[in-house]
Design a protein around this motif. Structure first.
Motif, short mmCIF file in Angstrom:
data_model
loop_
_atom_site.label_atom_id
_atom_site.label_comp_id
_atom_site.label_asym_id
_atom_site.label_seq_id
_atom_site.Cartn_x
_atom_site.Cartn_y
_atom_site.Cartn_z
N GLU A 1 -3.94 -3.98 -5.75
CA GLU A 1 -3.13 -4.53 -4.65
C GLU A 1 -3.78 -5.78 -4.08
O GLU A 1 -4.94 -5.78 -3.70
CB GLU A 1 -2.98 -3.49 -3.52
CG GLU A 1 -2.15 -4.07 -2.37
CD GLU A 1 -2.20 -3.24 -1.09
OE1 GLU A 1 -2.48 -2.03 -1.15
OE2 GLU A 1 -1.96 -3.84 -0.02
N ASP B 1 -5.01 1.12 5.62
CA ASP B 1 -4.71 1.52 4.25
C ASP B 1 -5.14 2.97 4.01
O ASP B 1 -4.43 3.74 3.41
CB ASP B 1 -5.45 0.62 3.24
CG ASP B 1 -4.71 -0.69 3.03
OD1 ASP B 1 -3.55 -0.74 3.47
OD2 ASP B 1 -5.28 -1.61 2.47
N SER C 1 0.84 -1.21 0.00
CA SER C 1 0.00 0.00 0.00
C SER C 1 0.87 1.26 0.00
O SER C 1 0.59 2.21 -0.72
CB SER C 1 -0.92 0.02 1.23
OG SER C 1 -1.79 -1.09 1.20
MG LIG Z 1 -1.94 -3.02 2.01
#
Ligand SMILES: [Mg+2]
Ligand SMILES: Nc1nc2c(ncn2[C@@H]2O[C@H](COP(=O)(O)OP(=O)(O)OP(=O)(O)O)[C@@H](O)[C@H]2O)c(=O)[nH]1
Length: 336
Positions: free
Chosen positions: A144, A95, A57
């Motif tokens: 991701e 995140d 991230s």
């Molecule tokens: Mg992450």
């Protein structure tokens, strides 16, 4: 105005709403994706995968920022696929916090996604979300995922370019990922290069790379040095891609510009070798196959009563009928 029209016009609220519809697999969401699909096919899809906590991230965040600095007209999206739902409230919040410095840039769109048992599962949901973002004009879309299971590999296959992110001190995880994930790596990132052991991680990855991609040996056998082999690749004239290893410190933005250059080289390689078009075809083909399987299965399950299915399983377990016979009876509606 339809939801799809609003998305095409760049309405972020409509975009967020449509992604929720896609996530929930609603009829309205499906209709909008159908409408948007002819507008897709322009984005560079960048998979970001690797061990938990390796800095995916943070890296995606930095990449978005640097891309935006380099090209003010580029719209960037990050889709974080959340594999550990429903225990993820904290992870999603984390995140968001890490990505907060991109808030306020209206050309960056960040979204966490979770499967809600929708048709085709997370891979299909992700494909739909990516199509929506592509149609909405996001030229770079990062996806991701945590590199763990089969569905993550499937999602990574969505991408044109896949980054596998590792960090020092995750040695066991490297062992765990080597089977599936390394084969799909186009670029390897050793993140957290500020921590001790980065060199070791890099060496371990290079060692595994040579197993996964024997390509450099071809060059060695032809009398090239390793540097020459890499130069041939960077030249872009050859049809071969040797995954490079890039060190980064995501939290400080170190190595990010070099990583963007590697991503650009990979994109050039894909286009020049015809691999871009080939990956596009194979991606859409697998999406089609997946949806076909899931749709037929769902329709079949609607038709065949659960009790009938359970009885068939029972008969197979008792060795009274073969699995093939059971399926034939169930599909043809014969008695069991
Ligand atoms: Mg992450
Ligand atoms: N020292 C150091 N820490 C880093 C670096 N990059 C990320 N981190 C830290 O590592 C932790 C995990 O970073 P994330 O970016 O959330 O990692 P992730 O791979 O997305 O994690 P999951 O999505 O939970 O698998 C955070 O505390 C980051 O601040 C780095 O280059 N150096």
């Amino acid at each position: 105005m339809t939801l799809a029209d609003a998305v095409l016009e760049g309405n972020r609220l409509a975009l967020a709403r449509l992604l929720t519809q896609v996530e929930n697999n609603t009829p309205e969401g499906r209709a909008a994706v159908n409408e948007l699909f002819p507008h897709t096919g322009k984005a560079h899809l960048l998979g970001v995968t690797g061990s938990p906590g390796s800095g995916k991230s943070s890296l995606a965040n930095q990449l978005a920022r640097h891309y935006r600095q380099q090209d003010a007209s580029l719209k960037v999206a990050i889709v974080a696929i959340d594999p550990s739902s429903p225990f993820t409230g904290g992870a999603i919040l984390g995140d968001r916090v890490r990505m907060r410095d991109l808030a306020g840039d209206s050309s960056v769109f960040i979204r966490s996604m979770a499967s809600r048992g929708s048709l085709g599962g997370l891979a299909a949901t992700t494909a739909g979300a990516v199509q929506v973002l592509d149609a909405a004009g996001y030229g770079l879309i990062m996806i991701e995922t945590v590199g763990a299971g089969q569905s993550e590999v499937e999602i990574a296959r969505l991408a044109h370019t896949t980054l596998v992110v590792e960090a020092p001190g995750l040695g066991d995880d490297i062992q765990a990922i080597k089977a599936g994930i390394l084969e799909i790596a186009d670029i390897l990132v050793v993140n957290k290069a500020d921590l001790p052991g980065a060199e070791l991680t890099e060496r371990a990855l290079l060692g595994m790379l040579q197993l996964a991609h024997p390509a450099p040996h071809v060059f060695y056998h032809h009398g090239f040095s390793k540097d020459e082999a890499i130069a041939i690749q960077e030249d872009g004239s050859d049809q071969l891609w040797l995954p490079p290893v890039q060190r980064c410190i995501a939290t400080e933005g170190v190595g990010i510009d070099e990583l963007i250059q590697a991503i650009q080289r990979h994109r050039d390689y894909l286009v020049n070798s015809g691999e871009w078009a080939r990956r596009d075809r194979s991606r859409l083909q697998s999406e089609l196959d997946l949806l076909l399987r899931e749709t037929l299965l769902a329709r079949w399950q609607e038709r065949v009563p659960e009790a009938r299915y359970r009885k068939a399983v029972q008969l197979v377990i008792q060795r009274q009928i073969s699995p093939l016979q059971a399926i034939q009876n169930l599909i043809d509606g014969d008695s069991l």
